[in-house]
Design a protein around this motif. Structure first.
Motif, mmCIF file in Angstrom:
data_model
loop_
_atom_site.group_PDB
_atom_site.id
_atom_site.type_symbol
_atom_site.label_atom_id
_atom_site.label_comp_id
_atom_site.label_asym_id
_atom_site.label_seq_id
_atom_site.Cartn_x
_atom_site.Cartn_y
_atom_site.Cartn_z
ATOM 1 N N GLY A 112 0.831 -1.192 0.000
ATOM 2 C CA GLY A 112 0.000 0.000 0.000
ATOM 3 C C GLY A 112 0.863 1.239 0.000
ATOM 4 N N ARG A 113 0.223 2.400 0.101
ATOM 5 C CA ARG A 113 0.966 3.653 -0.001
ATOM 6 C C ARG A 113 1.993 3.799 1.108
ATOM 7 N N LEU A 114 1.568 3.565 2.354
ATOM 8 C CA LEU A 114 2.485 3.763 3.473
ATOM 9 C C LEU A 114 3.599 2.727 3.454
ATOM 10 N N GLN A 115 3.267 1.481 3.128
ATOM 11 C CA GLN A 115 4.300 0.460 3.028
ATOM 12 C C GLN A 115 5.280 0.787 1.906
ATOM 13 N N PHE A 116 4.767 1.311 0.800
ATOM 14 C CA PHE A 116 5.635 1.681 -0.322
ATOM 15 C C PHE A 116 6.602 2.789 0.082
ATOM 16 N N VAL A 117 6.098 3.803 0.793
ATOM 17 C CA VAL A 117 6.960 4.901 1.241
ATOM 18 C C VAL A 117 8.024 4.378 2.206
ATOM 19 N N GLY A 118 7.605 3.514 3.150
ATOM 20 C CA GLY A 118 8.547 2.966 4.106
ATOM 21 C C GLY A 118 9.624 2.115 3.447
ATOM 22 N N GLU A 119 9.209 1.269 2.495
ATOM 23 C CA GLU A 119 10.183 0.429 1.793
ATOM 24 C C GLU A 119 11.118 1.261 0.924
ATOM 25 N N SER A 120 10.593 2.305 0.307
ATOM 26 C CA SER A 120 11.437 3.173 -0.519
ATOM 27 C C SER A 120 12.456 3.906 0.340
ATOM 28 N N ALA A 121 12.007 4.402 1.510
ATOM 29 C CA ALA A 121 12.925 5.101 2.417
ATOM 30 C C ALA A 121 14.013 4.153 2.915
ATOM 31 N N TYR A 122 13.605 2.963 3.299
ATOM 32 C CA TYR A 122 14.567 1.958 3.763
ATOM 33 C C TYR A 122 15.530 1.573 2.645
ATOM 34 N N GLY A 123 14.989 1.384 1.449
ATOM 35 C CA GLY A 123 15.821 0.987 0.319
ATOM 36 C C GLY A 123 16.835 2.054 -0.067
ATOM 37 N N LEU A 124 16.473 3.319 0.127
ATOM 38 C CA LEU A 124 17.416 4.406 -0.171
ATOM 39 C C LEU A 124 18.680 4.265 0.648
ATOM 40 N N VAL A 125 18.527 4.063 1.944
ATOM 41 C CA VAL A 125 19.697 3.931 2.816
ATOM 42 C C VAL A 125 20.384 2.588 2.591
ATOM 43 N N ARG A 126 19.599 1.549 2.454
ATOM 44 C CA ARG A 126 20.167 0.201 2.286
ATOM 45 C C ARG A 126 21.058 0.105 1.051
ATOM 46 N N ASN A 127 20.571 0.609 -0.065
ATOM 47 C CA ASN A 127 21.276 0.404 -1.322
ATOM 48 C C ASN A 127 22.293 1.504 -1.625
ATOM 49 N N SER A 128 21.865 2.768 -1.509
ATOM 50 C CA SER A 128 22.744 3.858 -1.928
ATOM 51 C C SER A 128 23.817 4.188 -0.908
ATOM 52 N N ILE A 129 23.622 3.789 0.347
ATOM 53 C CA ILE A 129 24.638 4.059 1.373
ATOM 54 C C ILE A 129 25.267 2.753 1.859
ATOM 55 N N GLY A 130 24.430 1.858 2.419
ATOM 56 C CA GLY A 130 24.976 0.640 2.992
ATOM 57 C C GLY A 130 25.653 -0.260 1.978
ATOM 58 N N LYS A 131 24.927 -0.652 0.961
ATOM 59 C CA LYS A 131 25.452 -1.606 -0.018
ATOM 60 C C LYS A 131 26.574 -1.009 -0.852
ATOM 61 N N ASP A 132 26.391 0.227 -1.315
ATOM 62 C CA ASP A 132 27.394 0.842 -2.192
ATOM 63 C C ASP A 132 28.687 1.173 -1.467
ATOM 64 N N ILE A 133 28.615 1.546 -0.198
ATOM 65 C CA ILE A 133 29.813 1.977 0.527
ATOM 66 C C ILE A 133 30.469 0.815 1.265
ATOM 67 N N ILE A 134 29.712 0.074 2.041
ATOM 68 C CA ILE A 134 30.292 -0.994 2.858
ATOM 69 C C ILE A 134 30.592 -2.231 2.017
ATOM 70 N N GLY A 135 29.760 -2.491 1.006
ATOM 71 C CA GLY A 135 30.014 -3.635 0.140
ATOM 72 C C GLY A 135 28.978 -4.725 0.288
ATOM 73 N N GLU A 136 28.856 -5.526 -0.746
ATOM 74 C CA GLU A 136 27.837 -6.570 -0.816
ATOM 75 C C GLU A 136 27.923 -7.573 0.326
ATOM 76 N N LYS A 137 29.142 -7.946 0.729
ATOM 77 C CA LYS A 137 29.302 -9.006 1.721
ATOM 78 C C LYS A 137 29.084 -8.546 3.154
ATOM 79 N N GLU A 138 29.329 -7.284 3.441
ATOM 80 C CA GLU A 138 29.395 -6.827 4.836
ATOM 81 C C GLU A 138 28.271 -5.878 5.242
#
Length: 269
Positions: free
Chosen positions: A70-96
Motif C-alpha cells: 500500500g501507499r504507506l508500506q511503499f513509502v517505508g520500503e522506498s525510504a529503507y531501500g534508499l539507505v540500504r542500497n545507496s549508502i549501505g550496499k554501495d559503501i560498505i560492500g555486498e558481503k558486509e
C-alpha cells in the motif's frame, strides 16, 4: 515565522539588534524539578519527538506487509531501500553491509527529522544546532567504529589506522603522528562539527532575515521600508535552501558513518 519567536529589537540608539546564538538556547521547560534546571528544554523535546516519529512511522509502515504494498508500506520500503542500497550496499560492500543497515537507517531518519524540525512552525529548532547533540551522535559512531575495528583485527587495528600501505619507512616518523591525529582526534570532531555548524548557521541566517524584515517594516520609512520586501524574498529563498541542507546533512552524516564502518572492516588502508 521565526520572527514570532525572535521579535525585532532596537538598541539604545534605535538601531537594529540581530539575533545571536544565545537566542536559540531556550530555558528549560520544567525548570522547577531541580535547583540548577532539568536540562529538559525545547531541544530535548524535539529529540524525543523525532525519535518517536521515526519509530512510529516504520512500525506502522511495516505492520501489515503485503506482496503488493500500500501507499504507506511503499513509502517505508522506498525510504529503507534508499539507505540500504545507496549508502549501505554501495559503501560498505555486498558481503558486509547487511548487519549495518538498521544503524544507518536509524541514523539517517533520526537526523533528518531532527533537522527538518527547524523548518516546521512552532518547533523551528533543529536539535543539532546545539553542539552537544552533534557530539553525542558523532561519539556513538566513533565508539562503534573503534569497537568494530578491534573486534575484527585485534591490536593490528592500530597499525591499520596509523600505517598506510606503501609509505616508505623513512616517512613513517611523520606519517604515523598525522594519521593518529587525523583518525582518532580530528575525525570525530569534523563528523560532529559539520552537522552542528550547518544547522546553526542556516538557522541563524533565517532568523536574521526574519527579524530584519520585521524591523524594516515596523521601523523603516519610505524606501527603507520597501527593502523589507527584499529581505522577505531573501529569507524565503534561504528557508528553501536550508531545507535542502537539512536533508543533505543527514545524508552526508550517514554516508560518512558507512565510510568509517567500511574502513574498520577492510584489511588495508
Amino acid at each position: 515565522m521565526i520572527a514570532l519567536a525572535l521579535p525585532a529589537e532596537t538598541g539604545s540608539e534605535g538601531g537594529f539588534v540581530a539575533p545571536s546564538p544565545e537566542d536559540l538556547h531556550l530555558p528549560d521547560i520544567f525548570p522547577w524539578f531541580a535547583p540548577y534546571g532539568t536540562g529538559f528544554g525545547k531541544q530535548m523535546l524535539v529529540v524525543l519527538l523525532s525519535a518517536a516519529i521515526v519509530a512510529i512511522f516504520f512500525l506502522i509502515a511495516s505492520r501489515r506487509r503485503q506482496l503488493v504494498p500500500g501507499r504507506l508500506q511503499f513509502v517505508g520500503e522506498s525510504a529503507y531501500g534508499l539507505v540500504r542500497n545507496s549508502i549501505g550496499k554501495d559503501i560498505i560492500g555486498e558481503k558486509e553491509f547487511r548487519p549495518w543497515v538498521p544503524l544507518l537507517t536509524g541514523l539517517f531518519f533520526f537526523i533528518l527529522v531532527n533537522n527538518l524540525m527547524g523548518s516546521i512552525p512552532l518547533f523551528q529548532l533543529p536539535a543539532f544546532s546545539h553542539v552537544g547533540s552533534a557530539y553525542a551522535m558523532a561519539g556513538l559512531v566513533y565508539v562503534t567504529w573503534i569497537i568494530l575495528g578491534f573486534r575484527r583485527h585485534g591490536v593490528s587495528f592500530l597499525k591499520l589506522m596509523t600505517v598506510p600501505a606503501g609509505v616508505p619507512k623513512g616517512l613513517l616518523v611523520v606519517v604515523i603522528p598525522l594519521e593518529i591525529i587525523s583518525n582518532f582526534l580530528v575525525r570525530p570532531l569534523t563528523h560532529s562539527m559539520r552537522l552542528f555548524a550547518t544547522m546553526l548557521a542556516g538557522h541563524m541566517i533565517i532568523a536574521i532575515c526574519a527579524v530584519g524584515t520585521e524591523f524594516l517594516f515596523l521601523h523603516g520609512d519610505g524606501i527603507i521600508k520597501g527593502l523589507g520586501a527584499l529581505t522577505l524574498v531573501g529569507g524565503i529563498a534561504m528557508f528553501l535552501f536550508e531545507v535542502f541542507i537539512q536533508v543533505l546533512q543527514a545524508y552526508v552524516f550517514t554516508l560518512l558513518t558507512a565510510v568509517y564502518i567500511q574502513g574498520s572492516l577492510v584489511e588495508e588502508h
